[in-house]
Design a protein around this motif. Structure first.
Motif, PDB file in Angstrom:
ATOM      1  N   PHE A   2      35.436  39.501  44.746  1.00  0.00           N
ATOM      2  CA  PHE A   2      36.718  38.750  44.040  1.00  0.00           C
ATOM      3  C   PHE A   2      37.002  37.620  45.051  1.00  0.00           C
ATOM      4  CE2 PHE A   2      41.387  38.358  43.862  1.00  0.00           C
ATOM      5  CZ  PHE A   2      41.553  38.227  42.298  1.00  0.00           C
ATOM      6  N   ARG A   3      37.247  37.633  46.244  1.00  0.00           N
ATOM      7  CA  ARG A   3      37.797  36.502  46.739  1.00  0.00           C
ATOM      8  C   ARG A   3      37.011  35.240  46.664  1.00  0.00           C
ATOM      9  NH1 ARG A   3      38.949  40.675  50.416  1.00  0.00           N
ATOM     10  NH2 ARG A   3      37.029  40.822  51.428  1.00  0.00           N
ATOM     11  N   GLN A   4      35.618  35.579  46.480  1.00  0.00           N
ATOM     12  CA  GLN A   4      34.440  34.484  46.159  1.00  0.00           C
ATOM     13  C   GLN A   4      34.910  33.862  44.790  1.00  0.00           C
ATOM     14  OE1 GLN A   4      30.663  36.505  47.646  1.00  0.00           O
ATOM     15  NE2 GLN A   4      30.230  34.409  47.621  1.00  0.00           N
ATOM     16  N   ALA A   5      34.997  34.606  43.875  1.00  0.00           N
ATOM     17  CA  ALA A   5      35.381  34.338  42.652  1.00  0.00           C
ATOM     18  C   ALA A   5      36.669  33.558  42.384  1.00  0.00           C
ATOM     19  CB  ALA A   5      35.348  35.505  41.476  1.00  0.00           C
ATOM     20  N   GLU A   6      37.543  34.051  43.238  1.00  0.00           N
ATOM     21  CA  GLU A   6      38.989  33.455  43.165  1.00  0.00           C
ATOM     22  C   GLU A   6      38.841  31.839  43.649  1.00  0.00           C
ATOM     23  OE1 GLU A   6      43.344  34.980  44.577  1.00  0.00           O
ATOM     24  OE2 GLU A   6      41.539  35.049  46.150  1.00  0.00           O
ATOM     25  N   LYS A   7      37.687  31.733  44.758  1.00  0.00           N
ATOM     26  CA  LYS A   7      37.883  30.272  45.422  1.00  0.00           C
ATOM     27  C   LYS A   7      37.396  29.461  44.069  1.00  0.00           C
ATOM     28  CE  LYS A   7      35.854  27.925  49.150  1.00  0.00           C
ATOM     29  NZ  LYS A   7      34.934  26.783  48.167  1.00  0.00           N
ATOM     30  N   TYR A   8      36.316  30.057  43.362  1.00  0.00           N
ATOM     31  CA  TYR A   8      35.571  29.085  42.592  1.00  0.00           C
ATOM     32  C   TYR A   8      36.322  28.780  41.536  1.00  0.00           C
ATOM     33  CZ  TYR A   8      30.955  30.423  45.032  1.00  0.00           C
ATOM     34  OH  TYR A   8      30.032  30.528  45.880  1.00  0.00           O
ATOM     35  N   ILE A   9      37.329  29.684  41.317  1.00  0.00           N
ATOM     36  CA  ILE A   9      38.254  29.451  40.134  1.00  0.00           C
ATOM     37  C   ILE A   9      39.321  28.546  40.374  1.00  0.00           C
ATOM     38  CG2 ILE A   9      40.188  30.494  38.786  1.00  0.00           C
ATOM     39  CD1 ILE A   9      38.550  33.181  38.634  1.00  0.00           C
ATOM     40  N   ILE A  10      39.888  28.713  41.594  1.00  0.00           N
ATOM     41  CA  ILE A  10      40.899  27.443  42.025  1.00  0.00           C
ATOM     42  C   ILE A  10      40.121  26.113  42.298  1.00  0.00           C
ATOM     43  CG2 ILE A  10      42.376  26.903  43.969  1.00  0.00           C
ATOM     44  CD1 ILE A  10      43.076  29.279  42.087  1.00  0.00           C
ATOM     45  N   ASP A  11      39.035  26.021  42.900  1.00  0.00           N
ATOM     46  CA  ASP A  11      38.063  25.003  43.161  1.00  0.00           C
ATOM     47  C   ASP A  11      37.824  24.358  41.605  1.00  0.00           C
ATOM     48  OD1 ASP A  11      38.153  25.214  45.730  1.00  0.00           O
ATOM     49  OD2 ASP A  11      36.037  25.825  45.665  1.00  0.00           O
ATOM     50  N   TYR A  12      37.346  24.907  40.747  1.00  0.00           N
ATOM     51  CA  TYR A  12      37.243  24.491  39.155  1.00  0.00           C
ATOM     52  C   TYR A  12      38.589  23.976  38.595  1.00  0.00           C
ATOM     53  CZ  TYR A  12      36.368  25.009  34.185  1.00  0.00           C
ATOM     54  OH  TYR A  12      36.329  24.777  32.904  1.00  0.00           O
ATOM     55  N   LEU A  13      39.666  24.727  38.652  1.00  0.00           N
ATOM     56  CA  LEU A  13      40.715  24.147  37.909  1.00  0.00           C
ATOM     57  C   LEU A  13      41.432  23.008  38.963  1.00  0.00           C
ATOM     58  CD1 LEU A  13      42.689  27.659  37.694  1.00  0.00           C
ATOM     59  CD2 LEU A  13      41.677  26.300  35.855  1.00  0.00           C
ATOM     60  N   GLN A  14      40.995  22.767  39.871  1.00  0.00           N
ATOM     61  CA  GLN A  14      41.349  21.420  40.580  1.00  0.00           C
ATOM     62  C   GLN A  14      40.351  20.185  40.241  1.00  0.00           C
ATOM     63  OE1 GLN A  14      41.090  22.555  44.785  1.00  0.00           O
ATOM     64  NE2 GLN A  14      43.174  22.966  45.004  1.00  0.00           N
ATOM     65  N   GLU A  15      39.164  20.641  39.944  1.00  0.00           N
ATOM     66  CA  GLU A  15      38.119  19.909  39.536  1.00  0.00           C
ATOM     67  C   GLU A  15      38.538  19.320  38.084  1.00  0.00           C
ATOM     68  OE1 GLU A  15      33.263  19.349  39.036  1.00  0.00           O
ATOM     69  OE2 GLU A  15      34.222  21.267  39.595  1.00  0.00           O
ATOM     70  N   ILE A  16      39.044  20.167  37.429  1.00  0.00           N
ATOM     71  CA  ILE A  16      39.268  19.678  35.948  1.00  0.00           C
ATOM     72  C   ILE A  16      40.734  19.307  35.653  1.00  0.00           C
ATOM     73  CG2 ILE A  16      37.565  21.190  34.872  1.00  0.00           C
ATOM     74  CD1 ILE A  16      39.799  23.126  33.748  1.00  0.00           C
ATOM     75  N   LYS A  17      41.403  19.034  36.697  1.00  0.00           N
ATOM     76  CA  LYS A  17      42.919  18.377  36.866  1.00  0.00           C
ATOM     77  C   LYS A  17      43.806  19.265  36.069  1.00  0.00           C
ATOM     78  CE  LYS A  17      40.622  14.839  38.356  1.00  0.00           C
ATOM     79  NZ  LYS A  17      40.634  14.688  39.968  1.00  0.00           N
ATOM     80  N   VAL A  18      43.607  20.732  36.373  1.00  0.00           N
ATOM     81  CA  VAL A  18      44.677  21.770  35.918  1.00  0.00           C
ATOM     82  C   VAL A  18      45.488  22.153  37.123  1.00  0.00           C
ATOM     83  CG1 VAL A  18      45.093  23.860  34.811  1.00  0.00           C
ATOM     84  CG2 VAL A  18      43.451  22.625  33.937  1.00  0.00           C
ATOM     85  N   LEU A  19      45.098  22.104  37.915  1.00  0.00           N
ATOM     86  CA  LEU A  19      45.755  22.373  39.354  1.00  0.00           C
ATOM     87  C   LEU A  19      46.031  21.358  40.414  1.00  0.00           C
ATOM     88  CD1 LEU A  19      47.005  25.010  40.929  1.00  0.00           C
ATOM     89  CD2 LEU A  19      44.736  25.285  41.977  1.00  0.00           C
TER      90      LEU A  19
END
Length: 303
Positions: free
Chosen positions: A286-303
């Motif tokens: 879960f923690r790995q998936a969570e990190k990838y999700i946060i990185d992704y949201l930053q990459e697409i300029k949502v976070l």
């Protein structure tokens, strides 16, 4: 033994018994907050950015005259419109299956909405499982998208879909059909195998009864009809924005090859294999998936 010695011996015995009792209490009580599900919950809480607390709001949506039950997780301390991640559960599940992701997002200032598909199995929404199919789930996502565009706390230009298992497959289809409305798609072990599984179970559509048992749930003929001649890979590639795709290498429900194929179909996809994970991410996965999700949201300029 003299009275004085008896007194000393008695006091020592009481101290020894008390110490043992205290050890027993400690021994039995401590693990309840540091192992199993409770431990995972503590670790996930510590892994969340504490910048925001959040509130929960029950928000229902209507689709084709039926009610869709859902819960919004909205960061506190933020005003105006904010990004929204719509979380879609798997076959026979409910909104609660994706709550950990919603809490993680809300703690970082992103609103999340988890809902029950109509006929979802563990659902508080209307409908029976025998009336549900992948396409009715796509229709539910579309109804939520339409409703969310009117919610005052939502920025309609920053709506992301997050789907697990069959919810991931439904999210992939919805994103392809509404690519101008969906800023991103997060697909966790998506069930792109449905067509193959139905064909494996039945030789023809004529062989499909009005209701049948599939995996762990009773479905209706509409489930088979809506997927029989449908190739999901022919459609999902129409979504040309960046996709986040994750799959566990120990998944015994949806073989990883289905996500490997999807990663080649998408024009732009970040694809990660989660080592040791099965059909669902828990603990370290879960923690790995969570990190990838946060990185992704930053990459697409949502976070």
């Amino acid at each position: 033994m003299t009275g004085k010695k008896w007194m000393v011996f008695g006091i020592a015995a009481v101290i020894l018994i008390a110490a043992c009792a205290g050890w027993i209490v400690f021994h039995w009580q401590t693990p309840t907050s540091t192992t199993g599900q409770n431990r995972e919950e503590e670790e996930r809480s510590q892994n969340s950015d504490p910048s925001y607390s959040y509130g929960k709001r029950e928000i229902d949506v209507t689709n084709k005259g039926q009610n869709i039950y859902g819960v919004a997780y909205v960061p506190k301390g933020k005003s105006g419109e904010m990004p929204l991640v719509i979380c879609c559960h798997g076959l026979g599940g409910s909104y609660i299956n994706n709550e950990d992701y919603a809490v993680s997002l809300a703690s970082r200032g992103i609103a999340a909405y988890c809902f029950d598909f109509r006929g979802g199995g563990g659902s508080r929404s209307d409908g029976k499982t025998t009336d549900m199919s992948i396409m009715t789930e796509v229709s539910d996502i579309e109804a939520v998208l339409d409703a969310a565009s009117q919610w005052k706390f939502v920025d309609p230009d920053q709506v992301v879909l997050l789907g697990t298992s069959q919810g991931g497959a439904a999210s992939a289809i919805a994103a392809a059909r509404h690519k101008d409305e969906i800023a991103g798609a997060i697909l966790l072990y998506p069930a792109f195998l449905m067509h193959d599984e139905i064909h494996r179970q039945f030789a023809s559509l004529d062989d499909v009864p009005d209701s049948f048992f599939f995996r762990w749930i009773t479905l209706g003929k509409i489930y088979a009809e809506d997927i029989w001649n449908y190739d999901i890979y022919d459609e999902i590639g129409n979504y040309d924005q960046k996709v986040l795709l994750m799959h566990g290498d120990q998944d015994d429900i949806v073989p990883i090859r289905y996500s490997e194929r999807a990663s080649r179909v998408y024009p732009d996809a970040d694809y990660y294999v989660i080592p040791g994970a099965g059909h669902g991410f828990y603990g370290e996965s879960f923690r790995q998936a969570e990190k990838y999700i946060i990185d992704y949201l930053q990459e697409i300029k949502v976070l």
